[in-house]
Design a protein around this motif. Structure first.
Motif, PDB file in Angstrom:
ATOM      1  N   GLY A   5      64.033  78.828 -57.167  1.00 26.09           N
ATOM      2  CA  GLY A   5      63.544  78.303 -58.383  1.00 26.09           C
ATOM      3  C   GLY A   5      62.920  76.734 -57.976  1.00 26.09           C
ATOM      4  N   PHE A   6      62.724  76.138 -59.377  1.00 28.75           N
ATOM      5  CA  PHE A   6      62.012  74.890 -59.141  1.00 28.75           C
ATOM      6  C   PHE A   6      62.657  73.670 -58.635  1.00 28.75           C
ATOM      7  CE2 PHE A   6      63.281  74.837 -63.293  1.00 28.75           C
ATOM      8  CZ  PHE A   6      63.859  73.554 -63.606  1.00 28.75           C
ATOM      9  N   LEU A   7      64.255  73.982 -58.855  1.00 28.31           N
ATOM     10  CA  LEU A   7      65.052  72.818 -58.247  1.00 28.31           C
ATOM     11  C   LEU A   7      65.127  73.110 -56.666  1.00 28.31           C
ATOM     12  CD1 LEU A   7      68.178  72.815 -60.817  1.00 28.31           C
ATOM     13  CD2 LEU A   7      66.374  71.151 -60.331  1.00 28.31           C
ATOM     14  N   HIS A   8      64.888  74.236 -56.240  1.00 31.78           N
ATOM     15  CA  HIS A   8      64.714  74.088 -54.790  1.00 31.78           C
ATOM     16  C   HIS A   8      63.664  73.671 -54.176  1.00 31.78           C
ATOM     17  CE1 HIS A   8      67.439  77.812 -55.690  1.00 31.78           C
ATOM     18  NE2 HIS A   8      67.968  77.814 -54.633  1.00 31.78           N
ATOM     19  N   ILE A   9      62.493  73.791 -54.978  1.00 31.96           N
ATOM     20  CA  ILE A   9      61.333  73.094 -54.689  1.00 31.96           C
ATOM     21  C   ILE A   9      61.509  71.655 -54.542  1.00 31.96           C
ATOM     22  CG2 ILE A   9      58.711  72.842 -55.100  1.00 31.96           C
ATOM     23  CD1 ILE A   9      58.740  75.821 -56.294  1.00 31.96           C
ATOM     24  N   TYR A  10      62.014  71.201 -55.659  1.00 34.84           N
ATOM     25  CA  TYR A  10      62.286  69.692 -56.076  1.00 34.84           C
ATOM     26  C   TYR A  10      63.154  69.010 -54.650  1.00 34.84           C
ATOM     27  CZ  TYR A  10      62.880  65.258 -58.309  1.00 34.84           C
ATOM     28  OH  TYR A  10      62.973  63.877 -58.821  1.00 34.84           O
ATOM     29  N   LEU A  11      64.307  69.906 -54.495  1.00 37.56           N
ATOM     30  CA  LEU A  11      65.399  69.489 -53.498  1.00 37.56           C
ATOM     31  C   LEU A  11      64.607  69.355 -52.103  1.00 37.56           C
ATOM     32  CD1 LEU A  11      68.165  68.509 -52.561  1.00 37.56           C
ATOM     33  CD2 LEU A  11      68.586  70.939 -52.266  1.00 37.56           C
ATOM     34  N   GLY A  12      63.918  70.252 -51.897  1.00 41.91           N
ATOM     35  CA  GLY A  12      62.855  70.149 -50.535  1.00 41.91           C
ATOM     36  C   GLY A  12      61.957  69.016 -50.427  1.00 41.91           C
ATOM     37  N   ASP A 227      53.294  79.899 -63.487  1.00 42.04           N
ATOM     38  CA  ASP A 227      53.640  81.023 -63.060  1.00 42.04           C
ATOM     39  C   ASP A 227      53.764  81.063 -61.538  1.00 42.04           C
ATOM     40  OD1 ASP A 227      53.305  81.694 -65.498  1.00 42.04           O
ATOM     41  OD2 ASP A 227      52.194  83.410 -65.560  1.00 42.04           O
ATOM     42  N   LEU A 228      54.983  81.447 -61.068  1.00 44.50           N
ATOM     43  CA  LEU A 228      55.305  81.237 -59.541  1.00 44.50           C
ATOM     44  C   LEU A 228      55.299  82.739 -58.877  1.00 44.50           C
ATOM     45  CD1 LEU A 228      58.118  78.595 -59.550  1.00 44.50           C
ATOM     46  CD2 LEU A 228      55.745  78.349 -59.160  1.00 44.50           C
ATOM     47  N   PRO A 229      55.057  82.834 -57.785  1.00 46.95           N
ATOM     48  CA  PRO A 229      55.069  84.203 -57.193  1.00 46.95           C
ATOM     49  C   PRO A 229      56.300  84.912 -57.484  1.00 46.95           C
ATOM     50  CG  PRO A 229      54.263  82.480 -55.446  1.00 46.95           C
ATOM     51  CD  PRO A 229      54.680  81.845 -56.759  1.00 46.95           C
ATOM     52  N   ALA A 230      56.098  86.309 -57.180  1.00 46.04           N
ATOM     53  CA  ALA A 230      57.428  87.185 -57.292  1.00 46.04           C
ATOM     54  C   ALA A 230      58.594  86.783 -56.891  1.00 46.04           C
ATOM     55  CB  ALA A 230      57.033  88.530 -57.351  1.00 46.04           C
ATOM     56  N   ASN A 231      58.606  86.172 -55.674  1.00 49.18           N
ATOM     57  CA  ASN A 231      59.718  85.938 -54.903  1.00 49.18           C
ATOM     58  C   ASN A 231      60.611  84.480 -55.397  1.00 49.18           C
ATOM     59  OD1 ASN A 231      57.569  84.593 -53.794  1.00 49.18           O
ATOM     60  ND2 ASN A 231      58.640  84.070 -51.785  1.00 49.18           N
ATOM     61  N   TYR A 232      59.832  83.880 -56.502  1.00 46.73           N
ATOM     62  CA  TYR A 232      60.491  82.774 -57.186  1.00 46.73           C
ATOM     63  C   TYR A 232      60.986  83.101 -58.546  1.00 46.73           C
ATOM     64  CZ  TYR A 232      58.476  79.948 -53.419  1.00 46.73           C
ATOM     65  OH  TYR A 232      58.219  79.174 -52.221  1.00 46.73           O
ATOM     66  N   ALA A 233      61.739  82.048 -58.969  1.00 48.52           N
ATOM     67  CA  ALA A 233      61.929  82.401 -60.535  1.00 48.52           C
ATOM     68  C   ALA A 233      61.013  82.338 -61.379  1.00 48.52           C
ATOM     69  CB  ALA A 233      63.350  81.277 -60.691  1.00 48.52           C
ATOM     70  N   GLY A 234      61.338  82.644 -62.697  1.00 40.81           N
ATOM     71  CA  GLY A 234      60.345  82.886 -63.835  1.00 40.81           C
ATOM     72  C   GLY A 234      59.476  81.471 -63.919  1.00 40.81           C
ATOM     73  N   PRO A 235      58.443  81.480 -64.920  1.00 34.26           N
ATOM     74  CA  PRO A 235      57.544  80.506 -65.215  1.00 34.26           C
ATOM     75  C   PRO A 235      58.301  79.142 -65.429  1.00 34.26           C
ATOM     76  CG  PRO A 235      56.881  82.375 -66.511  1.00 34.26           C
ATOM     77  CD  PRO A 235      58.330  82.722 -65.740  1.00 34.26           C
ATOM     78  N   THR A 248      61.444  72.978 -67.075  1.00 33.68           N
ATOM     79  CA  THR A 248      62.360  73.759 -67.529  1.00 33.68           C
ATOM     80  C   THR A 248      62.160  75.152 -67.140  1.00 33.68           C
ATOM     81  OG1 THR A 248      63.881  74.466 -69.347  1.00 33.68           O
ATOM     82  CG2 THR A 248      61.375  73.743 -69.914  1.00 33.68           C
ATOM     83  N   GLY A 249      62.984  75.991 -67.163  1.00 36.14           N
ATOM     84  CA  GLY A 249      62.709  77.494 -66.818  1.00 36.14           C
ATOM     85  C   GLY A 249      63.287  78.166 -68.121  1.00 36.14           C
ATOM     86  N   GLN A 250      63.812  77.596 -68.953  1.00 38.29           N
ATOM     87  CA  GLN A 250      64.220  78.136 -70.284  1.00 38.29           C
ATOM     88  C   GLN A 250      63.516  78.962 -70.954  1.00 38.29           C
ATOM     89  OE1 GLN A 250      65.386  74.957 -73.049  1.00 38.29           O
ATOM     90  NE2 GLN A 250      67.542  74.648 -71.827  1.00 38.29           N
ATOM     91  N   THR A 251      64.033  80.532 -70.894  1.00 43.75           N
ATOM     92  CA  THR A 251      63.208  81.498 -71.633  1.00 43.75           C
ATOM     93  C   THR A 251      62.702  81.174 -72.719  1.00 43.75           C
ATOM     94  OG1 THR A 251      64.526  82.969 -70.136  1.00 43.75           O
ATOM     95  CG2 THR A 251      63.462  83.943 -72.061  1.00 43.75           C
ATOM     96  N   ALA A 252      63.542  80.844 -73.806  1.00 39.85           N
ATOM     97  CA  ALA A 252      63.055  80.461 -75.091  1.00 39.85           C
ATOM     98  C   ALA A 252      61.801  79.356 -75.209  1.00 39.85           C
ATOM     99  CB  ALA A 252      64.355  79.909 -76.094  1.00 39.85           C
ATOM    100  N   ALA A 253      61.958  78.390 -74.367  1.00 42.83           N
ATOM    101  CA  ALA A 253      60.870  77.416 -74.520  1.00 42.83           C
ATOM    102  C   ALA A 253      59.789  77.786 -73.584  1.00 42.83           C
ATOM    103  CB  ALA A 253      61.413  76.403 -73.547  1.00 42.83           C
TER     104      ALA A 253
END
Length: 276
Positions: A5-12, A227-235, A248-253
């Protein structure tokens, strides 16, 4: 790597930034601190290619890079959050040296970028002159910072729009964005012409909501959906305020902004119809 997910990207990004500021190459880290891990492992951490992030490894790296206690605690919290599915919001206070880092990396990885802007043309599609005029309004930035951010934005644009398989970009603007003379009238006109040129690309769509259309969903609130590639978490939903950038990756938002963007596209006109 199905749950990256995006947190993995940010940590990197934060780990790579720390390493580079400390003046080390991956090979030097491996040679001087073999107990932490191989250059391959550290490189995979920096490039968000490891889902199971081991918090002690992150903390050992932070210590080796001489991070202060506050940053070490933040990185440890981030490492733990990477594998916690309940954490789907991250706020990045203004002033961090990597403030634009996560957004840039997400844009580079995105397959589709949807934007609604109420104040400025989104940074990805600004001319050099518009970008420079906006940076000039930030009294906190030194001239060196402005040059650095200007180069970063240009590289960001080329990476997303011109390199490899470019992302699909769908921009909706409030009409006032096109009428605001940022940097002067000639800069405004040049920016509008540039947007019309970009709109001719097969992967770019630019529309604007005329004043006569009335209120639009999310009026007054700019946002970006990536929108990220299929091997990542959702939008990922990105927004800015005066004090922080929020991801955020919150579905509702994400679903609410997706619906709003679709409605705004339907009520908007092609940029080609705007009279410069």
């Amino acid at each position: 790597m199905s749950d990256i997910g995006f947190l993995h990207i940010y940590l990197g990004i934060r780990l790579r930034d720390l390493r580079e500021r400390a003046g080390y190459s991956l090979a030097e880290v491996e040679r001087r601190a073999k107990y932490i891990g191989s250059r391959r492992t550290i490189g995979r951490l920096e490039n968000a290619q490891i889902y199971e992030v081991y918090m002690p490894t992150v903390d050992h790296l932070a210590q080796f890079y001489r991070a202060d206690d506050g940053l070490r605690e933040e990185l440890k919290r981030m490492a733990l959050s990477c594998t916690d599915s309940s954490v789907d919001v991250w706020m990045e206070p203004i002033g961090l040296p990597t403030r634009f880092g996560l957004l840039t990396e997400l844009e580079r990885k995105a397959t589709r970028i949807r934007v609604y802007e109420t104040e400025f043309v989104t940074g990805l599609l600004q001319t050099r002159e518009t970008a420079a005029a906006i940076l000039d309004t930030n009294v906190r930035l030194s001239e060196e910072d402005k040059l650095r951010y200007g180069r970063a934005r240009q590289n960001r644009k080329e990476a997303v729009l011109s390199t490899g398989e470019p992302a699909s970009v769908e921009l909706v603007l409030a009409e006032g964005v096109l009428q605001r003379a940022i940097g002067g009238e000639e800069t405004r006109r040049a920016q509008v012409r540039y947007l019309k040129e970009l709109d001719e690309r097969p992967n770019v769509s630019i529309r604007y909501i005329p004043h006569a259309a009335g209120a639009a969903p999310s009026s007054g609130h700019s946002f970006m959906l990536l929108d990220l590639p299929a091997n990542y978490a959702g939008p990922v939903l990105y927004s800015e305020s005066a004090v922080a950038s929020t991801y955020t990756g919150q579905t509702a938002a994400v679903e609410a902004r997706t619906e709003a963007h679709m409605e705004m596209q339907a009520m908007a006109l092609p940029i080609g119809e705007f009279q410069v």
